[in-house]
Scaffold this active site. Structure first.
Site, PDB file in Angstrom:
ATOM      1  N   LEU A 193      14.386   4.036  -6.885  1.00 61.11           N
ATOM      2  CA  LEU A 193      14.098   5.457  -7.086  1.00 61.11           C
ATOM      3  C   LEU A 193      13.150   5.941  -5.988  1.00 61.11           C
ATOM      4  O   LEU A 193      12.046   5.414  -5.837  1.00 61.11           O
ATOM      5  CB  LEU A 193      13.467   5.686  -8.460  1.00 61.11           C
ATOM      6  CG  LEU A 193      14.260   5.115  -9.648  1.00 61.11           C
ATOM      7  CD1 LEU A 193      13.604   5.514 -10.964  1.00 61.11           C
ATOM      8  CD2 LEU A 193      15.715   5.571  -9.612  1.00 61.11           C
ATOM      9  N   ALA A 194      13.611   6.927  -5.256  1.00 59.10           N
ATOM     10  CA  ALA A 194      12.810   7.388  -4.115  1.00 59.10           C
ATOM     11  C   ALA A 194      13.038   8.866  -3.842  1.00 59.10           C
ATOM     12  O   ALA A 194      13.014   9.308  -2.701  1.00 59.10           O
ATOM     13  CB  ALA A 194      13.169   6.562  -2.878  1.00 59.10           C
ATOM     14  N   GLU A 241       5.116   7.311 -22.729  1.00 57.86           N
ATOM     15  CA  GLU A 241       4.388   7.797 -21.556  1.00 57.86           C
ATOM     16  C   GLU A 241       2.966   8.223 -21.941  1.00 57.86           C
ATOM     17  O   GLU A 241       2.724   8.671 -23.070  1.00 57.86           O
ATOM     18  CB  GLU A 241       5.135   8.977 -20.923  1.00 57.86           C
ATOM     19  CG  GLU A 241       6.459   8.587 -20.312  1.00 57.86           C
ATOM     20  CD  GLU A 241       6.322   7.464 -19.306  1.00 57.86           C
ATOM     21  OE1 GLU A 241       5.675   7.647 -18.270  1.00 57.86           O
ATOM     22  OE2 GLU A 241       6.850   6.354 -19.565  1.00 57.86           O
ATOM     23  N   TYR A 271      -1.480  -1.196  41.074  1.00 58.58           N
ATOM     24  CA  TYR A 271      -0.457  -0.517  40.285  1.00 58.58           C
ATOM     25  C   TYR A 271       0.892  -0.928  40.849  1.00 58.58           C
ATOM     26  O   TYR A 271       1.197  -0.659  42.028  1.00 58.58           O
ATOM     27  CB  TYR A 271      -0.596   1.018  40.350  1.00 58.58           C
ATOM     28  CG  TYR A 271       0.633   1.678  39.769  1.00 58.58           C
ATOM     29  CD1 TYR A 271       0.938   1.516  38.417  1.00 58.58           C
ATOM     30  CD2 TYR A 271       1.526   2.400  40.562  1.00 58.58           C
ATOM     31  CE1 TYR A 271       2.092   2.060  37.871  1.00 58.58           C
ATOM     32  CE2 TYR A 271       2.686   2.948  40.023  1.00 58.58           C
ATOM     33  CZ  TYR A 271       2.963   2.774  38.680  1.00 58.58           C
ATOM     34  OH  TYR A 271       4.104   3.297  38.141  1.00 58.58           O
ATOM     35  N   ASN A 329       5.509   4.960  44.119  1.00 64.35           N
ATOM     36  CA  ASN A 329       6.880   4.981  43.593  1.00 64.35           C
ATOM     37  C   ASN A 329       7.379   6.381  43.286  1.00 64.35           C
ATOM     38  O   ASN A 329       8.520   6.560  42.923  1.00 64.35           O
ATOM     39  CB  ASN A 329       6.976   4.123  42.329  1.00 64.35           C
ATOM     40  CG  ASN A 329       6.052   4.602  41.241  1.00 64.35           C
ATOM     41  OD1 ASN A 329       5.009   5.185  41.505  1.00 64.35           O
ATOM     42  ND2 ASN A 329       6.433   4.365  40.001  1.00 64.35           N
ATOM     43  N   GLY A 369       3.104   4.288 -18.614  1.00 62.38           N
ATOM     44  CA  GLY A 369       3.801   4.184 -19.892  1.00 62.38           C
ATOM     45  C   GLY A 369       3.350   2.913 -20.601  1.00 62.38           C
ATOM     46  O   GLY A 369       3.157   1.882 -19.957  1.00 62.38           O
ATOM     47  N   ASN A 383       2.368 -13.104  46.476  1.00 63.27           N
ATOM     48  CA  ASN A 383       0.935 -12.869  46.276  1.00 63.27           C
ATOM     49  C   ASN A 383       0.630 -11.409  46.600  1.00 63.27           C
ATOM     50  O   ASN A 383       0.901 -10.960  47.705  1.00 63.27           O
ATOM     51  CB  ASN A 383       0.129 -13.811  47.175  1.00 63.27           C
ATOM     52  CG  ASN A 383      -1.312 -13.895  46.688  1.00 63.27           C
ATOM     53  OD1 ASN A 383      -1.828 -12.934  46.119  1.00 63.27           O
ATOM     54  ND2 ASN A 383      -1.948 -15.028  46.909  1.00 63.27           N
ATOM     55  N   ARG A 436       0.827  13.851  -3.981  1.00 64.86           N
ATOM     56  CA  ARG A 436      -0.573  13.474  -3.739  1.00 64.86           C
ATOM     57  C   ARG A 436      -0.817  12.859  -2.348  1.00 64.86           C
ATOM     58  O   ARG A 436      -1.937  12.697  -1.920  1.00 64.86           O
ATOM     59  CB  ARG A 436      -1.048  12.498  -4.828  1.00 64.86           C
ATOM     60  CG  ARG A 436      -1.407  13.208  -6.111  1.00 64.86           C
ATOM     61  CD  ARG A 436      -1.617  12.231  -7.238  1.00 64.86           C
ATOM     62  NE  ARG A 436      -0.344  11.680  -7.711  1.00 64.86           N
ATOM     63  CZ  ARG A 436      -0.235  10.676  -8.572  1.00 64.86           C
ATOM     64  NH1 ARG A 436      -1.320  10.089  -9.051  1.00 64.86           N
ATOM     65  NH2 ARG A 436       0.942  10.245  -8.973  1.00 64.86           N
TER      66      ARG A 436
HETATM   67  C1  UD1 Z   1       7.003   5.865 -14.427  1.00 62.05           C
HETATM   68  C2  UD1 Z   1       7.348   5.424 -15.837  1.00 62.05           C
HETATM   69  C3  UD1 Z   1       6.097   4.836 -16.497  1.00 62.05           C
HETATM   70  C4  UD1 Z   1       5.556   3.688 -15.670  1.00 62.05           C
HETATM   71  C5  UD1 Z   1       5.318   4.128 -14.226  1.00 62.05           C
HETATM   72  C6  UD1 Z   1       4.992   2.931 -13.386  1.00 62.05           C
HETATM   73  C7  UD1 Z   1       9.039   7.007 -16.571  1.00 62.05           C
HETATM   74  C8  UD1 Z   1       9.325   8.185 -17.415  1.00 62.05           C
HETATM   75  N1  UD1 Z   1       7.799   6.552 -16.585  1.00 62.05           N
HETATM   76  O1  UD1 Z   1       6.041   6.897 -14.540  1.00 62.05           O
HETATM   77  O2  UD1 Z   1       6.436   4.365 -17.810  1.00 62.05           O
HETATM   78  O3  UD1 Z   1       4.367   3.202 -16.251  1.00 62.05           O
HETATM   79  O4  UD1 Z   1       6.508   4.742 -13.684  1.00 62.05           O
HETATM   80  O5  UD1 Z   1       4.602   3.352 -12.100  1.00 62.05           O
HETATM   81  O6  UD1 Z   1       9.939   6.487 -15.969  1.00 62.05           O
HETATM   82  N2  UD1 Z   1      11.719   9.659  -9.260  1.00 62.05           N
HETATM   83  C9  UD1 Z   1      12.928  10.105  -8.827  1.00 62.05           C
HETATM   84  N3  UD1 Z   1      13.474  11.201  -9.425  1.00 62.05           N
HETATM   85  C10 UD1 Z   1      12.838  11.850 -10.433  1.00 62.05           C
HETATM   86  C11 UD1 Z   1      11.610  11.357 -10.880  1.00 62.05           C
HETATM   87  C12 UD1 Z   1      11.067  10.256 -10.267  1.00 62.05           C
HETATM   88  O7  UD1 Z   1      13.523   9.549  -7.919  1.00 62.05           O
HETATM   89  O8  UD1 Z   1      13.413  12.824 -10.925  1.00 62.05           O
HETATM   90  C13 UD1 Z   1      11.146   8.480  -8.608  1.00 62.05           C
HETATM   91  C14 UD1 Z   1       9.849   8.790  -7.922  1.00 62.05           C
HETATM   92  O9  UD1 Z   1      10.056   9.156  -6.591  1.00 62.05           O
HETATM   93  C15 UD1 Z   1       9.121   7.472  -8.041  1.00 62.05           C
HETATM   94  C16 UD1 Z   1       9.673   6.860  -9.308  1.00 62.05           C
HETATM   95  O10 UD1 Z   1      10.850   7.539  -9.600  1.00 62.05           O
HETATM   96  O11 UD1 Z   1       9.445   6.594  -6.964  1.00 62.05           O
HETATM   97  C17 UD1 Z   1       8.700   6.955 -10.497  1.00 62.05           C
HETATM   98  O12 UD1 Z   1       8.490   8.317 -10.767  1.00 62.05           O
HETATM   99  P1  UD1 Z   1       7.081   8.861 -11.214  1.00 62.05           P
HETATM  100  O13 UD1 Z   1       7.189  10.306 -11.471  1.00 62.05           O
HETATM  101  O14 UD1 Z   1       6.060   8.409 -10.255  1.00 62.05           O
HETATM  102  O15 UD1 Z   1       6.910   8.107 -12.589  1.00 62.05           O
HETATM  103  P2  UD1 Z   1       5.569   7.851 -13.322  1.00 62.05           P
HETATM  104  O16 UD1 Z   1       5.078   9.111 -13.908  1.00 62.05           O
HETATM  105  O17 UD1 Z   1       4.657   7.111 -12.440  1.00 62.05           O
HETATM  106 CA    CA Z   2       4.486  10.798 -12.139  1.00 64.03          CA
END
Ligand code: UD1
Ligand code: CA
Length: 454
Positions: free
Chosen positions: A9-10, A155, A366, A386, A140, A377, A16
């Site tokens: 997931l990215a 959560e 240089y 150059n 969570g 040498n 922040r």
């Molecule tokens: C999530 C978990 C939480 C856990 C924590 C650990 C959920 C609801 N909660 O919370 O239980 O303790 O991770 O770090 O899953 N992302 C997406 N699409 C979205 C939302 C998020 O790709 O729509 C990706 C974010 O970029 C991130 C990852 O998912 O890489 C986690 O999302 P984030 O919102 O940081 O979850 P947390 O609130 O930290």
């Molecule tokens: Ca979050």
């Protein structure tokens, strides 16, 4: 064992970080965080990764290239919604999906292997990697029944006062059986404080459907830390670099001072090489055995052979062969090759040049755009001229040539084999092999000048 695939997931922005760069592209150890995660998943046996991209999707895909597949989440509606985006790619997949986040660069492959092993051997439909956190705030919580069975994940924002006391947290890393994962995702909603589709709600769905869910508690929770801010990025960087230095030391490299040595993730170093303090070895650098590197070197994308000594030097995008000595106060610029046994010393700059075996450039030169043979040498202060203001031109200096001090070689020009150039010359015409090139005003002494004029 059945097949394993990773979903990373990215899609989030990483607000922040206060950055225009997507969070997962920030480097740790000279490598983007998400690349660390893709590589770790591969090392743990994943047959491929699908990265869920959203914010800065093009940038992320560009950077990662074909190391992964992609799916775009156009709106970030939650982690559950993010995983749903991979359905098209996984609907015919009946193996295990390992869900990871792109912002956990410290995660190690053996942890994921252990998670996967437990997942398969227990026969669970979902296995959560959990951790006991000294401060569980924000995570969570893993809610277990009185007999210890995992019931659900709550959560922080949705947790009751009692649930907030639980210190076992969800690291956000899981294994799921693919068919059960997507079936459960079908039935989750967004009735929670954040109004998001939570991946974590899959756990309660599976449990209520009578499916087995388990959790593996990781003791080294540091590995699972997600990076959300620049401060956490710096902390991760420190942990990562320390780990890299320890791997190198374990493989036979001496690091004189771990606090002032910075070595990127992909750098390799042969055994019995010594790294002196205040040294940066960056992306793409390969160093052989028995070398002495530093103090005070910055070396980027440079291949260095065995038994080289390099100190007080900045070298980038170049190649340095065996038994070469460089420094102090040297700049080796891109597309330079220093062949075996070359010596480059005090205050010398070399650019886009081939320096043949055992040639010496000991002081204050240089040398740019030059093809130099072996055993040449170069006298102190010699300069290749150059650049004519519009174009760069090459200089050729053949084997065993001897160039006197303070020479200007005005390119394009060549100095033949075993030729000599008189000190102080400005050479604008080729010097044939075995000739002496002299290009300076002849000295005249005026007798009695002082008594006449002073
Ligand atoms: C999530 C978990 C939480 C856990 C924590 C650990 C959920 C609801 N909660 O919370 O239980 O303790 O991770 O770090 O899953 N992302 C997406 N699409 C979205 C939302 C998020 O790709 O729509 C990706 C974010 O970029 C991130 C990852 O998912 O890489 C986690 O999302 P984030 O919102 O940081 O979850 P947390 O609130 O930290
Ligand atoms: Ca979050």
């Amino acid at each position: 064992m059945a097949e394993l695939k990773a979903v990373i997931l990215a899609a989030g922005k990483g607000t922040r970080m206060k950055s225009s760069l997507p969070k997962v592209l920030h480097d740790v150890g000279g490598k983007p965080m998400v690349t660390h995660v893709i590589e770790t998943a591969r090392q743990a046996g994943a047959a491929g990764s699908i990265v869920v991209v959203g914010f800065g999707a093009e940038l992320v895909m560009d950077k990662i290239g074909d190391a992964a597949e992609y799916t775009i989440q156009h709106q970030q509606l939650g982690t559950g919604h993010a995983v749903v985006q991979t359905y098209d790619k996984l609907k015919d997949f009946s193996g295990t999906v390992m869900v990871l986040c792109g912002d956990t660069p410290l995660l190690q492959a053996d942890t994921l292997s252990e998670l996967y092993k437990q997942h398969i051997s227990s026969g669970a439909k979902a296995t959560i990697l959990s951790a006991k956190m000294p401060d569980p705030f924000g995570y969570g919580r893993i809610i277990r029944s009185s007999d210890g069975q995992v019931q659900k994940i709550v959560e922080q924002k949705d947790a009751s006062e009692q649930e907030k006391l639980v210190d076992e947290v969800n690291t956000g890393i899981y294994c799921f059986e693919a068919p059960e994962l997507f079936a459960a995702l079908n039935s989750i909603d967004c009735n929670n404080v954040q109004g998001e589709y939570y991946l974590t709600d899959v756990i309660a769905k599976l449990v209520s459907g009578g499916q087995k869910v388990s959790a593996l508690v990781i003791h080294d929770y540091q590995q699972t830390l997600g990076i959300n801010s620049r401060i956490q990025l710096a902390e991760a960087e420190k942990i990562y670099r320390r780990r890299k230095l320890e791997q190198l030391m374990d493989s036979g490299v001496t690091i004189m001072d771990i606090d002032s040595t910075f070595i990127d993730a992909d750098v390799t170093i042969g055994s019995d090489t010594i790294i002196y303090p205040f040294t940066w070895l960056e992306k793409g650098t390969v160093i052989g055995s028995g070398c002495r590197i530093g103090p005070q070197c910055r070396i980027q994308n440079t291949q260095i052979g065995d038994y080289c000594t390099i100190h007080f030097t900045y070298a980038h995008d170049c190649r340095i062969e065996n038994e070469v000595t460089v420094g102090p106060y040297v700049h080796i610029r891109p597309d330079t090759v220093l062949a075996k046994g070359v010596k480059v010393g005090n205050f010398v700059e070399v650019k886009n040049s081939l320096i043949g075996e055992y040639s010496k450039l000991p002081h204050l030169s240089y040398i740019g755009d030059t093809d130099m043979g072996a055993h040449v040498n170069i006298g102190c202060g010699t300069i290749t001229v150059n650049y004519d203001g519009k174009k760069k031109h090459r200089t050729t200096i053949q084997d065993h040539a001897f160039v006197g001090c303070n020479t200007n070689l005005v390119a394009p020009v060549s100095v033949g084999q075993q030729a000599y150039v008189a000190a102080g010359s400005t050479i604008t015409k080729d010097v044939p092999a075995e000739a002496l090139g002299v290009g300076r005003a002849r000295q005249k002494n005026i007798d009695g000048w002082v008594t006449k004029h002073i």
